[in-house]
Structures are given as C-alpha cells and as structure tokens.
Design a protein around this motif. Structure first.
Motif, mmCIF file in Angstrom:
data_model
loop_
_atom_site.group_PDB
_atom_site.id
_atom_site.type_symbol
_atom_site.label_atom_id
_atom_site.label_comp_id
_atom_site.label_asym_id
_atom_site.label_seq_id
_atom_site.Cartn_x
_atom_site.Cartn_y
_atom_site.Cartn_z
ATOM 1 N N SER A 3 42.952 26.080 89.754
ATOM 2 C CA SER A 3 41.873 27.035 89.776
ATOM 3 C C SER A 3 40.753 26.448 90.608
ATOM 4 O O SER A 3 40.600 25.235 90.704
ATOM 5 C CB SER A 3 41.399 27.320 88.342
ATOM 6 O OG SER A 3 40.380 28.281 88.352
ATOM 7 N N SER A 5 37.328 25.035 91.939
ATOM 8 C CA SER A 5 36.308 24.177 91.355
ATOM 9 C C SER A 5 35.132 24.127 92.298
ATOM 10 O O SER A 5 35.288 24.182 93.512
ATOM 11 C CB SER A 5 36.869 22.768 91.145
ATOM 12 O OG SER A 5 35.831 21.883 90.814
ATOM 13 N N ARG A 96 42.835 25.352 74.248
ATOM 14 C CA ARG A 96 41.897 25.928 75.216
ATOM 15 C C ARG A 96 40.460 25.806 74.711
ATOM 16 O O ARG A 96 39.563 25.434 75.468
ATOM 17 C CB ARG A 96 42.268 27.388 75.482
ATOM 18 C CG ARG A 96 41.237 28.202 76.253
ATOM 19 C CD ARG A 96 41.153 27.750 77.698
ATOM 20 N NE ARG A 96 40.085 28.406 78.403
ATOM 21 C CZ ARG A 96 40.263 29.263 79.396
ATOM 22 N NH1 ARG A 96 41.474 29.608 79.784
ATOM 23 N NH2 ARG A 96 39.238 29.783 80.009
ATOM 24 N N ASP A 100 37.247 24.286 76.522
ATOM 25 C CA ASP A 100 36.040 25.092 76.748
ATOM 26 C C ASP A 100 34.799 24.351 76.265
ATOM 27 O O ASP A 100 33.758 24.377 76.924
ATOM 28 C CB ASP A 100 36.149 26.447 76.045
ATOM 29 C CG ASP A 100 37.153 27.382 76.696
ATOM 30 O OD1 ASP A 100 37.562 27.137 77.856
ATOM 31 O OD2 ASP A 100 37.533 28.373 76.037
ATOM 32 N N GLN A 149 45.464 27.162 81.635
ATOM 33 C CA GLN A 149 45.615 28.550 82.057
ATOM 34 C C GLN A 149 45.114 28.700 83.484
ATOM 35 O O GLN A 149 44.391 27.841 83.996
ATOM 36 C CB GLN A 149 44.870 29.460 81.087
ATOM 37 C CG GLN A 149 45.447 29.370 79.682
ATOM 38 C CD GLN A 149 44.636 30.146 78.660
ATOM 39 O OE1 GLN A 149 43.816 30.990 78.991
ATOM 40 N NE2 GLN A 149 44.870 29.854 77.392
ATOM 41 N N GLY A 150 45.486 29.787 84.120
ATOM 42 C CA GLY A 150 45.171 30.010 85.528
ATOM 43 C C GLY A 150 43.701 29.973 85.878
ATOM 44 O O GLY A 150 43.338 29.683 87.017
ATOM 45 N N ASP A 151 42.828 30.240 84.915
ATOM 46 C CA ASP A 151 41.397 30.239 85.201
ATOM 47 C C ASP A 151 40.729 28.902 84.868
ATOM 48 O O ASP A 151 39.508 28.789 84.921
ATOM 49 C CB ASP A 151 40.697 31.373 84.455
ATOM 50 C CG ASP A 151 40.787 31.231 82.939
ATOM 51 O OD1 ASP A 151 41.716 30.577 82.436
ATOM 52 O OD2 ASP A 151 39.907 31.793 82.251
ATOM 53 N N GLU A 152 41.526 27.886 84.553
ATOM 54 C CA GLU A 152 40.982 26.569 84.251
ATOM 55 C C GLU A 152 41.155 25.657 85.462
ATOM 56 O O GLU A 152 42.246 25.582 86.035
ATOM 57 C CB GLU A 152 41.703 25.945 83.051
ATOM 58 C CG GLU A 152 41.446 26.680 81.751
ATOM 59 C CD GLU A 152 42.086 25.967 80.576
ATOM 60 O OE1 GLU A 152 41.422 25.082 80.000
ATOM 61 O OE2 GLU A 152 43.254 26.296 80.257
ATOM 62 N N ASP A 178 40.041 23.614 96.356
ATOM 63 C CA ASP A 178 40.872 24.109 95.277
ATOM 64 C C ASP A 178 41.968 23.084 95.027
ATOM 65 O O ASP A 178 42.957 23.055 95.749
ATOM 66 C CB ASP A 178 41.477 25.465 95.650
ATOM 67 C CG ASP A 178 42.356 26.049 94.554
ATOM 68 O OD1 ASP A 178 42.937 27.100 94.811
ATOM 69 O OD2 ASP A 178 42.469 25.472 93.472
#
Length: 182
Positions: A3, A5, A96, A100, A149-152, A178
C-alpha cells in the motif's frame, strides 16, 4: 501486498516486523536496523511481568493483556516520529486493530509480515533457547492472525527465504514510494 506510504523514498522510516512468535521478527528487525543505522526495539522486552508470566505458563494473551503493551510500543513509535528518526520494532501485531493502534502513533508506519509454514515456525520455536514463549502457544497465535490488508502500508515476506534476501527486499522498498518488493 503493498500500500502507498507517505515516507520519503530512500529514508529508512519506521518499521514493524510482525508475525507469530518464531517467525524471525527479532533477527530480521535487528539486521534491518543495523543496515540503516537506526534503533531496534525488541517488542518482547516491553511486555509487563504479568504478560511474561502468563505466556511462560503456556497461556495465550488476550486483547486486554496486550492493550497496555501496545500503548507503550505506540509511545516509542510516536517519539521516533516526533524526533524525525528511523526505528525498527519487533511486534507480533497479530490483529488489524493492534496495527491500527500503532499506526495512530505514526501514519507512515510500515509493516513487514514475516510469514511461513507452521512446521518451519514450530521448528524454529523449539530450537530457541531461553525464550519464555513456548511452542505450544503457536496455534493460539495463528488462530488470531489477521494478515496485512490491501490498505495497510507494508508487505508480506516468506521466511523460508534467507535472511539476507529478506533484508534486501525491505531495503529496496525504501527507494520506492510504494514499497512492494514482491
């Protein structure tokens, strides 16, 4: 898995080596920190005595047990961010919402999930000397593990690869906006 950064390309940034016990978080984390000449923090060293006693007795930690520990680790990450310094932290970060919480301390925090087959991890755990985490707790960790996950921001690496290759893949990713070494 990768993902975007906001970390500057070429800057080591702040990293969490994550995964179940025995996957190589400390080994890879210490080597990465040495490569970048930045601090390495062994997450296990921040566990309170009650957590260590519980794990030593073969009892898995729950979310309540981990809460204070994760807050202490987040404070270390926040301090590094405020100081503008790089940091590598070993931390299981199995769920997760644990990640977070750590990301709240630094939105640019990146994770490397060191992953591999259960037999290999079990073998490594059984070969360790002097660690309080018994191999009997491996299944409890695997059962709650939530992969990135894909958004991390981060990626997963196969621990069957030699450590030098894993370090090279991570360091190569710092040259990219990326980080996606695979």
């Amino acid at each position: 898995m990768a993902s975007a950064s906001n970390a500057q390309p070429g800057h080591p940034g702040r990293w969490v080596m994550m995964g179940v016990s025995g996957c190589g978080k400390s080994t890879i984390g210490a080597a990465l920190a040495q490569h970048f000449d930045i601090p390495f923090l062994e997450g296990d060293a921040f566990h309170p005595a009650d957590n260590v006693a519980k794990m030593s007795a073969g009892l898995p930690l729950d979310d309540t047990d981990r809460a204070g520990w994760l807050q202490v680790l987040a404070a270390e990450i926040r301090q590094a961010r405020e100081n503008g310094t790089g940091l590598v932290l070993s931390c299981s970060a199995l769920k997760r919402h644990y990640r977070d919480l750590l990301r709240q301390a630094d939105p640019d925090l990146r994770f490397v999930h060191l992953n591999g087959p259960r037999p290999l991890i079990s073998e490594r755990m059984q070969a360790r000397v002097g660690h309080y985490m018994p191999s009997s707790l491996l299944d409890s960790q695997l059962s709650i593990l939530e992969p990135l996950q894909g958004d991390e921001a981060g990626f997963t690496l196969d621990i069957a690869q030699p450590p030098q290759l894993l370090i090279a893949r991570i360091t190569e990713s710092t040259a990219k906006t990326d980080p996606s070494p695979t």
